[in-house]
Design a protein around this motif. Structure first.
Motif, PDB file in Angstrom:
ATOM      1  N   CYS A   1      20.993  45.851  37.501  1.00 42.94           N
ATOM      2  CA  CYS A   1      22.160  46.749  37.597  1.00 42.94           C
ATOM      3  C   CYS A   1      23.102  46.626  36.413  1.00 42.94           C
ATOM      4  CB  CYS A   1      22.955  46.446  38.863  1.00 42.94           C
ATOM      5  SG  CYS A   1      22.151  47.003  40.351  1.00 42.94           S
ATOM      6  N   ASN A   2      23.442  47.764  35.839  1.00 43.01           N
ATOM      7  CA  ASN A   2      24.577  47.902  34.918  1.00 43.01           C
ATOM      8  C   ASN A   2      25.573  48.826  35.601  1.00 43.01           C
ATOM      9  OD1 ASN A   2      23.070  46.505  32.890  1.00 43.01           O
ATOM     10  ND2 ASN A   2      22.049  48.420  32.356  1.00 43.01           N
ATOM     11  N   VAL A   3      26.852  48.725  35.248  1.00 45.90           N
ATOM     12  CA  VAL A   3      27.871  49.539  35.917  1.00 45.90           C
ATOM     13  C   VAL A   3      28.699  50.299  34.892  1.00 45.90           C
ATOM     14  CG1 VAL A   3      29.888  49.518  37.424  1.00 45.90           C
ATOM     15  CG2 VAL A   3      27.996  47.963  37.880  1.00 45.90           C
TER      16      VAL A   3
ATOM     17  N   VAL B   1      25.689  48.833  47.203  1.00 47.33           N
ATOM     18  CA  VAL B   1      24.600  49.425  46.416  1.00 47.33           C
ATOM     19  C   VAL B   1      23.982  48.381  45.487  1.00 47.33           C
ATOM     20  CG1 VAL B   1      24.001  51.151  44.669  1.00 47.33           C
ATOM     21  CG2 VAL B   1      25.542  51.761  46.527  1.00 47.33           C
ATOM     22  N   ILE B   2      24.828  47.578  44.841  1.00 46.44           N
ATOM     23  CA  ILE B   2      24.322  46.535  43.937  1.00 46.44           C
ATOM     24  C   ILE B   2      23.458  45.538  44.706  1.00 46.44           C
ATOM     25  CG2 ILE B   2      24.989  44.570  42.485  1.00 46.44           C
ATOM     26  CD1 ILE B   2      27.486  46.216  41.664  1.00 46.44           C
ATOM     27  N   ALA B   3      23.930  45.134  45.876  1.00 46.45           N
ATOM     28  CA  ALA B   3      23.178  44.165  46.692  1.00 46.45           C
ATOM     29  C   ALA B   3      21.815  44.728  47.094  1.00 46.45           C
ATOM     30  CB  ALA B   3      23.992  43.792  47.926  1.00 46.45           C
TER      31      ALA B   3
ATOM     32  N   GLN C   1      37.949  49.960  49.185  1.00 47.50           N
ATOM     33  CA  GLN C   1      36.848  50.704  49.809  1.00 47.50           C
ATOM     34  C   GLN C   1      35.760  51.017  48.779  1.00 47.50           C
ATOM     35  OE1 GLN C   1      38.062  54.420  51.594  1.00 47.50           O
ATOM     36  NE2 GLN C   1      36.009  54.884  52.383  1.00 47.50           N
ATOM     37  N   HIS C   2      36.195  51.450  47.597  1.00 47.81           N
ATOM     38  CA  HIS C   2      35.248  51.764  46.522  1.00 47.81           C
ATOM     39  C   HIS C   2      34.471  50.509  46.124  1.00 47.81           C
ATOM     40  CE1 HIS C   2      33.439  53.928  43.265  1.00 47.81           C
ATOM     41  NE2 HIS C   2      34.126  53.314  42.290  1.00 47.81           N
ATOM     42  N   PHE C   3      35.179  49.391  45.950  1.00 41.66           N
ATOM     43  CA  PHE C   3      34.527  48.143  45.537  1.00 41.66           C
ATOM     44  C   PHE C   3      33.483  47.711  46.566  1.00 41.66           C
ATOM     45  CE2 PHE C   3      38.733  46.800  43.262  1.00 41.66           C
ATOM     46  CZ  PHE C   3      38.580  47.860  42.378  1.00 41.66           C
ATOM     47  N   ALA C   4      33.806  47.865  47.833  1.00 45.85           N
ATOM     48  CA  ALA C   4      32.879  47.459  48.897  1.00 45.85           C
ATOM     49  C   ALA C   4      31.606  48.302  48.855  1.00 45.85           C
ATOM     50  CB  ALA C   4      33.564  47.586  50.256  1.00 45.85           C
ATOM     51  N   GLU C   5      31.759  49.625  48.620  1.00 49.16           N
ATOM     52  CA  GLU C   5      30.590  50.509  48.549  1.00 49.16           C
ATOM     53  C   GLU C   5      29.744  50.199  47.317  1.00 49.16           C
ATOM     54  OE1 GLU C   5      32.390  54.351  48.707  1.00 49.16           O
ATOM     55  OE2 GLU C   5      32.636  54.318  50.899  1.00 49.16           O
ATOM     56  N   VAL C   6      30.411  49.895  46.189  1.00 49.58           N
ATOM     57  CA  VAL C   6      29.704  49.511  44.965  1.00 49.58           C
ATOM     58  C   VAL C   6      28.915  48.228  45.208  1.00 49.58           C
ATOM     59  CG1 VAL C   6      30.012  48.652  42.600  1.00 49.58           C
ATOM     60  CG2 VAL C   6      31.287  50.666  43.366  1.00 49.58           C
ATOM     61  N   ALA C   7      29.558  47.249  45.846  1.00 47.79           N
ATOM     62  CA  ALA C   7      28.902  45.963  46.119  1.00 47.79           C
ATOM     63  C   ALA C   7      27.671  46.150  46.997  1.00 47.79           C
ATOM     64  CB  ALA C   7      29.893  45.001  46.788  1.00 47.79           C
TER      65      ALA C   7
ATOM     66  N   HIS D   1      32.152  38.881  39.529  1.00 43.05           N
ATOM     67  CA  HIS D   1      31.499  38.058  40.545  1.00 43.05           C
ATOM     68  C   HIS D   1      30.274  38.758  41.149  1.00 43.05           C
ATOM     69  CE1 HIS D   1      34.789  35.267  40.197  1.00 43.05           C
ATOM     70  NE2 HIS D   1      35.670  36.210  40.507  1.00 43.05           N
ATOM     71  N   GLN D   2      29.946  39.937  40.608  1.00 43.12           N
ATOM     72  CA  GLN D   2      28.786  40.692  41.092  1.00 43.12           C
ATOM     73  C   GLN D   2      27.572  40.422  40.200  1.00 43.12           C
ATOM     74  OE1 GLN D   2      28.530  42.844  43.896  1.00 43.12           O
ATOM     75  NE2 GLN D   2      30.453  41.805  44.372  1.00 43.12           N
ATOM     76  N   PRO D   3      26.354  40.555  40.744  1.00 45.61           N
ATOM     77  CA  PRO D   3      25.143  40.325  39.928  1.00 45.61           C
ATOM     78  C   PRO D   3      24.812  41.531  39.043  1.00 45.61           C
ATOM     79  CG  PRO D   3      24.507  40.876  42.163  1.00 45.61           C
ATOM     80  CD  PRO D   3      26.008  40.819  42.155  1.00 45.61           C
ATOM     81  N   VAL D   4      25.716  41.843  38.107  1.00 39.92           N
ATOM     82  CA  VAL D   4      25.488  42.956  37.172  1.00 39.92           C
ATOM     83  C   VAL D   4      25.224  42.391  35.780  1.00 39.92           C
ATOM     84  CG1 VAL D   4      26.898  44.581  38.489  1.00 39.92           C
ATOM     85  CG2 VAL D   4      27.943  43.274  36.639  1.00 39.92           C
ATOM     86  N   LYS D   5      24.386  43.079  35.017  1.00 42.51           N
ATOM     87  CA  LYS D   5      24.038  42.589  33.678  1.00 42.51           C
ATOM     88  C   LYS D   5      25.025  43.086  32.620  1.00 42.51           C
ATOM     89  CE  LYS D   5      20.198  41.713  30.613  1.00 42.51           C
ATOM     90  NZ  LYS D   5      18.731  41.733  30.449  1.00 42.51           N
TER      91      LYS D   5
END
Length: 506
Positions: A140-142, A129-131, A121-127, A167-171
């Motif tokens: 985005c940095n995390v 926001v990043i999107a 659930q947390h990963f989905a919410e993070v994804a 696999h997320q577009p984070v720097k």
């Protein structure tokens, strides 16, 4: 690891450092510090605020992003944001910021007990926001909050999260020791295992100093392969603070020569003192690199060794940081300490006279009296009954006025080499008014006064309202600093006495 690599330095004084208890920078102070960090100190990135905190924070961020955009530095300015749908993203857009540091959970303990959510659930919410952020043109940095405890107690969760993030577009993925609980060996083991497992990700390490291990942990994090580190000026931050910028850079330059940064060492002390002034957070005198006493030799044997073959010098030379070596005067002073100070004043004494002066300084030190270089001519005159000190400048008279709803003012009469001057001036306080009058006098003489760089007032512990007050003033003149002090039951008068000593010294 390669033989030579570049390390990113991110300064978070304006965000994490501002969490120091009792510290709050104004928007203009934040802008000034941001400008110095990026243009003089030349750190790679700065974290300047948390989104949604206050109107004042918003105004500060807007001022900094406007300046940074005009200078082509906007990509170096970062803001802490939250997993809150589109709220932080909208705030970022309105503030003109382009890089968000998303705060997420780096330990199962935090996720379970604070958010009460499952990892998926947390990963989905993070994804989500990043999107959204990427869609709006934000980088985005995390942050993995509580990552250190995550590695200790729920390593499987940390790896599960990193498997998702790769696999997320984070720097950048930022690994904070949120509670400052790690020891150096853990830092090395945790970071090296992550860097090796995820070679395609950029990892920053963010150290806190609760066990006074911040700088040591930074060193081990870099050795382990961290690509960036987070630091603060003067080690400011919540609780015991963060790893300090000046210390970490000095250690890095001296012990990891194959790791390169863009930081300019000579600018570290200047920005450190500025932040001390803005924050009111005093730098301990023994703080490495930037503390007042760290380049001061006190023991006479050390001064003697420096004089003979620089026996007590190390790679940590004051000139690297735009500072100078000093030789303290007190009960542990030897002849060499005093000779070094006399030489800086252009004075020379015979051996018998030097012994007498040394003995008097030791006696004063035993009584816990502070002795500065500016006091030496007065001590010599007293001990040797000589005319070594020639009072070319004497403050003949002054009238200090302080009235409700009126600016404080001073009328000053002063003799300079036999010539009398009289001036009147106002100021923000009585001493400021005195200095303004003095500046008028010296302007007539086409002579510039030293700039006041520090002003400290000391009253004995338990002192009553009539206690003697010591004012210690640090001056900067022709690229050098010196200290004078005055003693009186009135604070302004003691400052005036210290100033008269300064006038005679210049």
């Amino acid at each position: 690891m390669s033989s030579s690599r570049y390390l990113e330095i991110m300064d978070t004084t304006l965000r994490d450092g501002e969490q120091t208890s009792g510290v709050s920078f104004t928007a203009s102070e934040k802008l000034t510090i941001a400008q110095l960090l990026l243009t003089d100190v030349k750190v790679d990135r700065i974290e300047i605020a948390s989104a949604r905190v206050s109107d004042g924070e918003f105004a500060a961020v807007k001022a900094i992003t406007k300046w940074a955009k005009a200078k082509g530095l906007l990509h170096k300015v970062e803001v802490l944001t939250f997993v809150d749908g589109d709220v932080s993203v909208q705030w970022m857009q309105k503030a003109g910021a382009k890089v968000m540091n998303l705060l997420t959970k780096g330990s199962l303990n935090h996720l379970t007990h604070q958010l009460k959510k499952k990892p998926e659930q947390h990963f989905a919410e993070v994804a989500a926001v990043i999107a959204l952020a990427r869609k709006k043109g934000l980088e985005c940095n995390v942050y993995l909050e509580d990552w250190s405890n995550g590695m200790r107690h729920s390593r499987e969760y940390v790896f599960q999260y990193l498997d998702f993030l790769q696999h997320q577009p984070v720097k950048r993925v930022m690994l904070p020791d949120t509670l400052g609980v790690l020891i150096p060996s853990e830092v090395y083991e945790f970071i090296s295992s992550i860097v090796q497992r995820y070679p395609g990700l950029h990892f920053d390490f963010h150290a806190h100093n609760d066990y006074d291990l911040g700088t040591a942990n930074v060193l081990e994090g870099i050795k382990a392969g961290a690509h960036g580190i987070h630091l603060t000026i003067n080690g400011m931050g919540e609780r015991a603070g963060n790893a300090p910028l000046a210390s970490a850079i000095a250690v890095l330059n001296d012990f990891l020569p194959t790791v390169k940064t863009s930081v300019v060492e000579k600018s570290l002390y200047t920005v450190s003192k500025l932040v001390e002034t803005f924050s009111g957070f005093r730098i301990p005198v023994n703080k490495p690199v930037v503390g007042e006493n760290v380049f001061t030799q006190t023991a006479g044997i050390h001064a003697d060794g420096d004089k003979k073959n620089k026996l007590y010098f190390s790679d940590l030379m004051p000139e690297r940081f735009g500072r100078q070596r000093k030789y303290a005067l007190g009960k542990t002073s030897g002849k060499a300490n005093i000779e070094n100070n006399l030489a800086q004043l252009g004075l020379h004494l015979s051996d018998p006279d030097l012994k007498k002066v040394t003995q008097r300084i030791i006696e004063l030190g035993d009584r816990k009296e502070v002795v500065t270089q500016a006091d030496l001519p007065y001590i010599i005159s007293d001990v040797l009954n000589s005319n070594t000190i020639e009072e070319k400048v004497t403050i003949e008279n002054y009238v200090l006025t302080h009235s409700k709803n009126l600016n404080p003012s001073v009328t000053l009469k002063i003799s300079i080499e036999g010539e009398l001057f009289e001036e009147h001036a106002q100021g923000d306080g009585q001493y400021d008014a005195f200095m303004n009058a003095l500046k008028k006098v010296y302007k007539k003489r086409k002579q510039e006064l030293p700039s006041l760089t520090d002003y400290a007032v000391r009253i004995p512990p338990g002192g009553k309202s009539d206690a003697l007050c010591e004012t210690v003033i640090t001056w900067s003149y022709n690229g050098k600093e010196f200290i004078t002090r005055g003693l009186d039951s009135d604070q302004t008068v003691s400052a005036i006495k210290a100033t008269q000593k300064m006038l005679n010294q210049i």
